[in-house]
Design an enzyme around this catalytic site. Structure first.
Site, PDB file in Angstrom:
ATOM      1  N   TYR A  44       0.843  -1.192   0.000  1.00 19.37           N
ATOM      2  CA  TYR A  44       0.000   0.000   0.000  1.00 19.37           C
ATOM      3  C   TYR A  44       0.877   1.241   0.000  1.00 19.37           C
ATOM      4  O   TYR A  44       1.731   1.405   0.879  1.00 19.37           O
ATOM      5  CB  TYR A  44      -0.906   0.021   1.228  1.00 19.37           C
ATOM      6  CG  TYR A  44      -1.693   1.309   1.372  1.00 19.37           C
ATOM      7  CD1 TYR A  44      -2.675   1.632   0.440  1.00 19.37           C
ATOM      8  CD2 TYR A  44      -1.452   2.191   2.413  1.00 19.37           C
ATOM      9  CE1 TYR A  44      -3.400   2.813   0.545  1.00 19.37           C
ATOM     10  CE2 TYR A  44      -2.172   3.372   2.531  1.00 19.37           C
ATOM     11  CZ  TYR A  44      -3.147   3.673   1.593  1.00 19.37           C
ATOM     12  OH  TYR A  44      -3.855   4.843   1.698  1.00 19.37           O
ATOM     13  N   ASP A  59      -0.118  15.444   6.247  1.00 15.41           N
ATOM     14  CA  ASP A  59      -1.143  14.968   5.321  1.00 15.41           C
ATOM     15  C   ASP A  59      -2.333  15.931   5.340  1.00 15.41           C
ATOM     16  O   ASP A  59      -3.354  15.672   5.971  1.00 15.41           O
ATOM     17  CB  ASP A  59      -1.576  13.549   5.717  1.00 15.41           C
ATOM     18  CG  ASP A  59      -2.529  12.927   4.711  1.00 15.41           C
ATOM     19  OD1 ASP A  59      -2.687  13.497   3.608  1.00 15.41           O
ATOM     20  OD2 ASP A  59      -3.122  11.879   5.028  1.00 15.41           O
ATOM     21  N   ASP A  87      -3.125   5.401  -2.454  1.00 18.86           N
ATOM     22  CA  ASP A  87      -3.992   6.513  -2.071  1.00 18.86           C
ATOM     23  C   ASP A  87      -4.087   7.485  -3.250  1.00 18.86           C
ATOM     24  O   ASP A  87      -3.078   7.830  -3.857  1.00 18.86           O
ATOM     25  CB  ASP A  87      -3.363   7.203  -0.855  1.00 18.86           C
ATOM     26  CG  ASP A  87      -4.262   8.231  -0.202  1.00 18.86           C
ATOM     27  OD1 ASP A  87      -5.295   8.585  -0.792  1.00 18.86           O
ATOM     28  OD2 ASP A  87      -3.914   8.678   0.903  1.00 18.86           O
ATOM     29  N   ASP A  89      -6.261  10.267  -2.720  1.00 21.75           N
ATOM     30  CA  ASP A  89      -6.914  11.404  -2.065  1.00 21.75           C
ATOM     31  C   ASP A  89      -8.333  11.612  -2.596  1.00 21.75           C
ATOM     32  O   ASP A  89      -9.131  10.695  -2.618  1.00 21.75           O
ATOM     33  CB  ASP A  89      -6.059  12.661  -2.222  1.00 21.75           C
ATOM     34  CG  ASP A  89      -4.831  12.646  -1.307  1.00 21.75           C
ATOM     35  OD1 ASP A  89      -4.771  11.783  -0.426  1.00 21.75           O
ATOM     36  OD2 ASP A  89      -3.949  13.499  -1.480  1.00 21.75           O
ATOM     37  N   HIS A 114      -7.782   4.381  -3.944  1.00 19.98           N
ATOM     38  CA  HIS A 114      -9.017   4.817  -3.283  1.00 19.98           C
ATOM     39  C   HIS A 114      -9.205   6.316  -3.405  1.00 19.98           C
ATOM     40  O   HIS A 114      -8.253   7.096  -3.393  1.00 19.98           O
ATOM     41  CB  HIS A 114      -9.089   4.366  -1.820  1.00 19.98           C
ATOM     42  CG  HIS A 114      -7.995   4.840  -0.911  1.00 19.98           C
ATOM     43  ND1 HIS A 114      -7.951   6.110  -0.394  1.00 19.98           N
ATOM     44  CD2 HIS A 114      -6.914   4.186  -0.399  1.00 19.98           C
ATOM     45  CE1 HIS A 114      -6.900   6.222   0.397  1.00 19.98           C
ATOM     46  NE2 HIS A 114      -6.241   5.078   0.409  1.00 19.98           N
ATOM     47  N   GLU A 116     -11.751   9.507  -1.962  1.00 19.89           N
ATOM     48  CA  GLU A 116     -12.567   9.820  -0.796  1.00 19.89           C
ATOM     49  C   GLU A 116     -13.526  10.977  -1.049  1.00 19.89           C
ATOM     50  O   GLU A 116     -13.475  11.617  -2.110  1.00 19.89           O
ATOM     51  CB  GLU A 116     -11.658  10.151   0.390  1.00 19.89           C
ATOM     52  CG  GLU A 116     -10.842  11.409   0.181  1.00 19.89           C
ATOM     53  CD  GLU A 116      -9.570  11.434   0.999  1.00 19.89           C
ATOM     54  OE1 GLU A 116      -9.313  12.477   1.627  1.00 19.89           O
ATOM     55  OE2 GLU A 116      -8.816  10.443   0.996  1.00 19.89           O
ATOM     56  N   CYS A 124      -5.669  13.919   6.785  1.00 19.15           N
ATOM     57  CA  CYS A 124      -5.645  12.518   7.213  1.00 19.15           C
ATOM     58  C   CYS A 124      -6.974  12.145   7.837  1.00 19.15           C
ATOM     59  O   CYS A 124      -7.579  12.918   8.593  1.00 19.15           O
ATOM     60  CB  CYS A 124      -4.506  12.321   8.226  1.00 19.15           C
ATOM     61  SG  CYS A 124      -4.522  10.708   9.049  1.00 19.15           S
ATOM     62  N   ARG A 161     -13.834   5.472  -0.618  1.00 18.00           N
ATOM     63  CA  ARG A 161     -13.613   5.753   0.813  1.00 18.00           C
ATOM     64  C   ARG A 161     -14.512   6.900   1.248  1.00 18.00           C
ATOM     65  O   ARG A 161     -14.585   7.943   0.579  1.00 18.00           O
ATOM     66  CB  ARG A 161     -12.153   6.128   1.048  1.00 18.00           C
ATOM     67  CG  ARG A 161     -11.897   6.818   2.385  1.00 18.00           C
ATOM     68  CD  ARG A 161     -10.448   7.174   2.578  1.00 18.00           C
ATOM     69  NE  ARG A 161     -10.286   8.320   3.471  1.00 18.00           N
ATOM     70  CZ  ARG A 161      -9.127   8.787   3.897  1.00 18.00           C
ATOM     71  NH1 ARG A 161      -7.997   8.214   3.485  1.00 18.00           N
ATOM     72  NH2 ARG A 161      -9.069   9.836   4.697  1.00 18.00           N
ATOM     73  N   GLU A 191     -13.717   4.954   6.595  1.00 18.74           N
ATOM     74  CA  GLU A 191     -12.569   5.478   7.331  1.00 18.74           C
ATOM     75  C   GLU A 191     -12.991   5.965   8.710  1.00 18.74           C
ATOM     76  O   GLU A 191     -14.116   6.408   8.929  1.00 18.74           O
ATOM     77  CB  GLU A 191     -11.924   6.618   6.534  1.00 18.74           C
ATOM     78  CG  GLU A 191     -10.751   7.309   7.228  1.00 18.74           C
ATOM     79  CD  GLU A 191      -9.566   6.401   7.492  1.00 18.74           C
ATOM     80  OE1 GLU A 191      -9.740   5.363   8.157  1.00 18.74           O
ATOM     81  OE2 GLU A 191      -8.446   6.757   7.055  1.00 18.74           O
ATOM     82  N   ASN A 214      -8.708  -0.076   7.718  1.00 20.33           N
ATOM     83  CA  ASN A 214      -7.509   0.750   7.828  1.00 20.33           C
ATOM     84  C   ASN A 214      -7.009   0.768   9.270  1.00 20.33           C
ATOM     85  O   ASN A 214      -7.686   1.280  10.164  1.00 20.33           O
ATOM     86  CB  ASN A 214      -7.830   2.179   7.369  1.00 20.33           C
ATOM     87  CG  ASN A 214      -6.608   2.961   6.961  1.00 20.33           C
ATOM     88  OD1 ASN A 214      -5.608   2.393   6.538  1.00 20.33           O
ATOM     89  ND2 ASN A 214      -6.683   4.276   7.059  1.00 20.33           N
TER      90      ASN A 214
END
Length: 306
Positions: A44, A59, A87, A89, A114, A116, A124, A161, A191, A214
């Site tokens: 990952y 982040d 990721d 974002d 992913h 989000e 984050c 996500r 998440e 996660n």
């Protein structure tokens, strides 16, 4: 195509009823090499680790699509037989930008990514005060990614996500995930889960869609081991900051030792050899393989050794 094979392999893992994909978080070539050497069958690429390692920043949505896609592609290229989940974002903009992001990740050989539902200036998932876009905007992101995937004739896995649990509650979060799956997402990622009961419930509520868990050390989600995650029904488990925090702790210790004593003493293995010497690192990164390849191709760059 290498990128298609990687994504297809991940899909095979997800389809295996006995398989739960365990991914350590890596953020650069060295941490990825270590994870590959240990024998993980998937990796990952963490966005937080990418921000910290490439920019020296937290982040907070400061990385660009090029920062992320280039880093993901470098990691994916180290071993094309090992799928890399990355990721992405928020997709870095509206539908046009999300489609472009998807194309970049596909061309870099990423197996899955992913997207989000936070606003573009995201943070984050285990920090407070997260702001979200509305559900139609989130769904548009997923639909754009799925359209780009189809246009590229790719098998890349799209993971939806949601960060809605913190401010909107469980029901709203699950509703968003279901809408994302209808728009083309393959995996659901809730998440910021706060209890083991929520862990179990979302798997049931999202079935038959596979779910991702996660595991963030120091975050808001209770930590469970791989066996427990499998028993709960999860198909992917990320330990996203494993590499980042390990480097942080080790580097801090070495720097304090050098600052306080003026030297760094060697660490030794049980057999008495130095642990982590420069040649160990070079070998991990493929020194012997590079020398052998040069020789096989008729080169003489390393005829006198390396």
């Amino acid at each position: 195509m290498a990128q298609t094979k990687s994504a297809s392999k991940l899909r095979q893992m997800l389809a295996d009823p006995e398989k739960t994909v365990i991914c350590p978080g890596v953020h650069d070539g060295l941490t990825a090499r270590v994870a590959l050497n240990v024998g993980f069958d998937a990796l990952y690429m963490t966005g937080a680790g990418t921000a910290a390692s490439r920019l020296g920043q937290p982040d907070l949505g400061l990385t660009t699509v090029d920062d992320m896609a280039t880093n993901a592609g470098m990691i994916a290229g180290l071993d094309r037989s090992v799928p890399v989940i990355a990721d992405a974002d928020t997709g870095f903009g509206g539908p046009l930008m999300v489609a472009r992001t998807t194309e970049k990740y596909i061309l870099q050989g990423v197996a899955a990514f992913h997207i989000e539902d936070q606003v573009t200036t995201k943070r984050c998932g285990h920090l407070g005060g997260k702001e979200l876009v509305d559900t139609p905007t989130f769904v548009a992101r997923i639909r754009a990614a799925a359209s780009a995937r189809s246009r590229m004739e790719s098998d890349i896995v799209i993971i939806a996500r949601t960060d809605a649990l913190q401010s909107r509650g469980y029901e709203e979060a699950v509703s968003r995930l279901k809408a994302a799956v209808e728009a083309g997402a393959d995996v659901a990622f809730l998440e910021g889960i706060q209890t083991k009961e929520q862990m179990a419930q979302v798997v049931k509520d999202m079935a038959p869609t596979p779910c991702l868990l996660n595991m963030v050390g120091g975050g808001v989600t209770p930590l469970v081991n791989a066996r427990e995650a499998k028993e709960l029904g999860y198909k992917i488990v990320l330990w996203p900051i494993a590499g980042m925090t390990s480097v942080y702790i080790a580097m801090r210790e070495f720097c304090e030792e050098l600052k306080n004593t003026g030297e760094i003493k060697n660490r030794y293995k049980e057999d008495g050899k130095i642990d982590g010497g420069v040649r160990d690192v070079f070998e991990l990164c493929g020194l012997s393989a590079c020398v052998e390849f040069d020789k096989e191709m008729g080169g003489a760059s390393f005829a006198n050794g390396a």
